[in-house]
Design a protein around this motif. Structure first.
Motif, mmCIF file in Angstrom:
data_model
loop_
_atom_site.group_PDB
_atom_site.id
_atom_site.type_symbol
_atom_site.label_atom_id
_atom_site.label_comp_id
_atom_site.label_asym_id
_atom_site.label_seq_id
_atom_site.Cartn_x
_atom_site.Cartn_y
_atom_site.Cartn_z
ATOM 1 N N LEU A 182 15.852 64.344 64.618
ATOM 2 C CA LEU A 182 16.913 64.583 65.588
ATOM 3 C C LEU A 182 18.190 63.868 65.160
ATOM 4 C CD1 LEU A 182 14.951 64.054 68.947
ATOM 5 C CD2 LEU A 182 15.376 66.205 67.743
ATOM 6 N N THR A 183 19.320 64.504 65.393
ATOM 7 C CA THR A 183 20.598 63.851 65.139
ATOM 8 C C THR A 183 20.835 62.775 66.203
ATOM 9 O OG1 THR A 183 21.837 65.407 66.514
ATOM 10 C CG2 THR A 183 21.483 66.023 64.204
ATOM 11 N N ASP A 184 21.829 61.918 65.965
ATOM 12 C CA ASP A 184 22.150 60.882 66.953
ATOM 13 C C ASP A 184 22.493 61.519 68.302
ATOM 14 O OD1 ASP A 184 21.730 58.979 65.035
ATOM 15 O OD2 ASP A 184 23.860 58.696 64.560
ATOM 16 N N ARG A 185 23.214 62.616 68.252
ATOM 17 C CA ARG A 185 23.584 63.321 69.488
ATOM 18 C C ARG A 185 22.344 63.857 70.195
ATOM 19 N NH1 ARG A 185 27.521 66.152 72.194
ATOM 20 N NH2 ARG A 185 26.981 68.235 72.937
ATOM 21 N N GLN A 186 21.396 64.417 69.444
ATOM 22 C CA GLN A 186 20.185 64.961 70.050
ATOM 23 C C GLN A 186 19.305 63.870 70.641
ATOM 24 O OE1 GLN A 186 18.724 67.319 66.698
ATOM 25 N NE2 GLN A 186 19.097 69.197 67.860
ATOM 26 N N ILE A 201 20.400 61.168 72.103
ATOM 27 C CA ILE A 201 21.005 60.884 73.406
ATOM 28 C C ILE A 201 20.651 61.989 74.400
ATOM 29 C CG2 ILE A 201 23.195 60.628 74.648
ATOM 30 C CD1 ILE A 201 24.364 59.424 72.094
ATOM 31 N N GLN A 202 20.734 63.232 73.937
ATOM 32 C CA GLN A 202 20.423 64.362 74.808
ATOM 33 C C GLN A 202 18.963 64.341 75.243
ATOM 34 O OE1 GLN A 202 21.760 67.532 72.177
ATOM 35 N NE2 GLN A 202 23.600 67.838 73.400
ATOM 36 N N LEU A 203 18.078 63.874 74.365
ATOM 37 C CA LEU A 203 16.656 63.791 74.706
ATOM 38 C C LEU A 203 16.447 62.870 75.908
ATOM 39 C CD1 LEU A 203 13.670 64.365 74.062
ATOM 40 C CD2 LEU A 203 13.718 62.398 72.501
ATOM 41 N N ILE A 204 17.129 61.731 75.937
ATOM 42 C CA ILE A 204 16.995 60.806 77.059
ATOM 43 C C ILE A 204 17.634 61.400 78.316
ATOM 44 C CG2 ILE A 204 17.477 58.472 77.867
ATOM 45 C CD1 ILE A 204 15.470 58.773 75.507
ATOM 46 N N GLN A 205 18.776 62.058 78.179
ATOM 47 C CA GLN A 205 19.418 62.695 79.329
ATOM 48 C C GLN A 205 18.524 63.771 79.942
ATOM 49 O OE1 GLN A 205 23.005 63.982 77.281
ATOM 50 N NE2 GLN A 205 24.228 62.414 78.315
ATOM 51 N N TYR A 206 17.685 64.377 79.105
ATOM 52 C CA TYR A 206 16.789 65.437 79.571
ATOM 53 C C TYR A 206 15.699 64.889 80.496
ATOM 54 C CZ TYR A 206 13.868 69.654 79.124
ATOM 55 O OH TYR A 206 13.129 70.799 79.371
ATOM 56 N N HIS A 207 15.464 63.586 80.461
ATOM 57 C CA HIS A 207 14.441 62.951 81.300
ATOM 58 C C HIS A 207 15.001 62.490 82.654
ATOM 59 C CE1 HIS A 207 12.333 62.822 77.456
ATOM 60 N NE2 HIS A 207 11.237 62.497 78.097
ATOM 61 N N ILE A 208 16.235 62.872 82.969
ATOM 62 C CA ILE A 208 16.891 62.373 84.179
ATOM 63 C C ILE A 208 17.440 63.541 85.002
ATOM 64 C CG2 ILE A 208 18.709 60.860 85.071
ATOM 65 C CD1 ILE A 208 18.602 59.442 82.294
ATOM 66 N N LEU A 209 17.127 63.553 86.286
ATOM 67 C CA LEU A 209 17.677 64.545 87.213
ATOM 68 C C LEU A 209 18.812 63.890 87.997
ATOM 69 C CD1 LEU A 209 14.360 66.016 88.710
ATOM 70 C CD2 LEU A 209 15.504 66.634 86.578
ATOM 71 N N PRO A 210 19.951 64.555 88.133
ATOM 72 C CA PRO A 210 21.094 63.941 88.826
ATOM 73 C C PRO A 210 20.975 64.005 90.347
ATOM 74 C CG PRO A 210 21.678 66.117 88.049
ATOM 75 C CD PRO A 210 20.284 65.873 87.564
ATOM 76 N N LYS A 211 19.753 63.855 90.849
ATOM 77 C CA LYS A 211 19.507 63.903 92.292
ATOM 78 C C LYS A 211 18.164 63.222 92.572
ATOM 79 C CE LYS A 211 19.251 67.157 96.179
ATOM 80 N NZ LYS A 211 19.293 68.586 96.573
ATOM 81 N N TYR A 212 18.025 62.645 93.759
ATOM 82 C CA TYR A 212 16.776 61.973 94.127
ATOM 83 C C TYR A 212 15.744 62.995 94.606
ATOM 84 C CZ TYR A 212 13.382 59.372 96.878
ATOM 85 O OH TYR A 212 12.210 58.877 97.396
ATOM 86 N N TYR A 213 14.517 62.909 94.054
ATOM 87 C CA TYR A 213 13.405 63.751 94.496
ATOM 88 C C TYR A 213 12.159 62.876 94.656
ATOM 89 C CZ TYR A 213 16.128 67.842 92.921
ATOM 90 O OH TYR A 213 17.096 68.799 92.734
ATOM 91 N N ASP A 214 11.495 62.961 95.812
ATOM 92 C CA ASP A 214 10.170 62.369 95.899
ATOM 93 C C ASP A 214 9.166 63.417 95.422
ATOM 94 O OD1 ASP A 214 9.788 64.162 98.011
ATOM 95 O OD2 ASP A 214 10.220 62.658 99.531
#
Length: 245
Positions: free
Chosen positions: A96-100, A102-115
């Motif tokens: 993965l490139t350096d950019r990818q 970072i994107q991999l970690i962003q993919y593990h985060i939802l910008p909203k709270y969910y139980d």
């Protein structure tokens, strides 16, 4: 007399108890909770060293802390364990490139709270921090029942378990696999090939270039022919006149 002595003793005991209670300082009221810190939550789990490093090296942890402490939407984080990263095929992260990364970690985060309960009623795919970047959906899909919820990327499927925190505005869940986006592995469409000529289609010949030679002057050629004719006629006439004389 005995009754009077007993009453006096009881009063003395009650007085001592009241004085003892008054001398004991009351416990201070609990103060307001401090700001939420995603790194501290993961450190308590003691098996997220790799994920913490990715979060801090790319300042994504600061982004999470800022949003959950200032926004009403909250966030949901899926934290892969150290074993999850170790179980990736050899060289996966290095490819993965350096950019990818970072994107991999962003993919593990939802910008909203969910139980966990609300994840069973969402409309799939659910947007991540990576959604909207580059080409592709970069969403996560959730299925399951009761308290068992599965998350799928299209190429990775795993159970969500061990909530490290499940209280608004931040939910943090352990996952035992790294969530690899399918978009990282989809083949890009090839460049359009040049248009082929149809059957029987002949390429048009190039237009002829204009000649640099000057066209022949017909009027000058005809004039020269007339002069030669007159000369012959004149010569024959003179010859005939000489014979007569």
């Amino acid at each position: 007399m005995a009754s009077h002595t007993l009453s006096l003793s009881t009063l003395t005991l009650l007085l001592l108890l009241s004085l003892s209670h008054a001398a004991t300082p009351s416990a201070p009221a609990p103060g307001p909770a401090g700001p939420i810190n995603i790194t501290a939550i993961l450190e308590d789990g003691s098996q997220f060293t790799t994920f913490i490093r990715f979060l801090t090296d790319n300042e994504i942890s600061d982004q999470i802390n800022n949003q959950v402490n200032t926004s009403t939407d909250g966030m949901t984080v899926f934290a892969p364990t150290d074993n999850a990263f170790s179980n990736l095929p050899a060289g996966t992260l290095n490819k993965l490139t350096d950019r990818q990364q970072i994107q991999l970690i962003q993919y593990h985060i939802l910008p909203k709270y969910y139980d966990l309960t609300s994840l069973l009623t969402v409309s799939n795919p659910v947007r991540t921090l990576l959604s909207g970047q580059d080409d592709g959906v970069y969403g996560l899909n959730f299925t399951g029942q009761a308290t068992q919820v599965n998350v799928s990327t299209g190429i990775v499927d795993t159970l969500i378990n061990n909530p490290l925190r499940q209280k608004k505005p931040l939910a943090v869940y352990q996952v035992d696999k790294v969530l690899l986006p399918a978009e990282f592995y989809e083949a890009k469409p090839p460049a359009a090939a040049p248009k082929a000529k149809g059957k029987g289609e002949v390429e048009a010949a190039p237009a002829p270039k204009p000649s640099k030679e000057k066209p022949a002057d017909d009027s000058s050629d005809s004039g020269r022919m007339m002069n030669v004719g007159f000369g012959l006629v004149g010569g024959v006439g003179l010859f005939c006149m000489g014979m007569l004389f």
